[in-house]
Scaffold this motif. Structure first.
Motif: not given
Length: 170
Positions: A1-9, A78-80
């Protein structure tokens, strides 16, 4: 999830998105193309809306958990978000409500005395040439407008009224 959020960000910050990498990240979930795009769209909406409304990560976490998102996913998201919150807000400010800029104005007045169709015309015509830089493209666009004297007076009057309103707001 964190990697997916990083790409979206990264995409929200203007760096683009690589759907092939996201497909590899979501391969174990057996997402199809439509599922991947929907997930990216939802994350993009959540993250950009949270930044737009200046939501802190604790409130975001609470709201997402109330909506049924598992706690481990919420923590990752939320961390991302917390890491990129300021940069995301700056990017949103930079890209919101962009108007084109007027580069140059030139004008000329032609006075028609007569024409092949009418013996006496005696009518002035105002030609305006406006060069403006586009808000999105940045390229210069040229527009030429021809107005009768009456229409030009109305335009000038309305522009003066608009300027007075803008000056009153400052």
């Amino acid at each position: 999830m964190k990697l997916l959020c990083a790409h979206v960000l990264k995409d929200l910050l203007g760096e683009g998105i690589d759907y092939d990498k996201i497909a590899k990240l979501t391969a174990d979930a057996k997402f199809e193309s439509g599922d991947i795009k929907a997930s990216v769209a939802v994350l993009s909406f959540i993250l950009s809306s949270a930044a737009k409304h200046d939501v802190d990560s604790e409130s975001l976490s609470s709201e997402l958990q109330q909506l049924g998102l598992p706690k481990e996913h919420t923590i990752s998201l939320c961390k991302s978000y917390e890491d990129k919150h300021t940069a995301l807000q700056d990017k949103l400010r930079e890209t919101s409500l962009r108007l084109g800029r007027l580069e140059a104005v030139s004008w000329r007045v032609d006075y028609t005395l007569s024409s092949s169709e009418l013996r006496e015309v005696n009518e002035p015509v105002v030609h305006l040439k406006l060069q403006a830089q586009g808000a999105e493209s940045g390229s210069t666009e040229t527009n030429v407008v021809s107005l009768s004297a009456d229409k030009f007076r109305v335009l000038l009057s309305e522009l003066k009224q608009a300027q007075a309103m803008m000056n009153a707001l400052q």
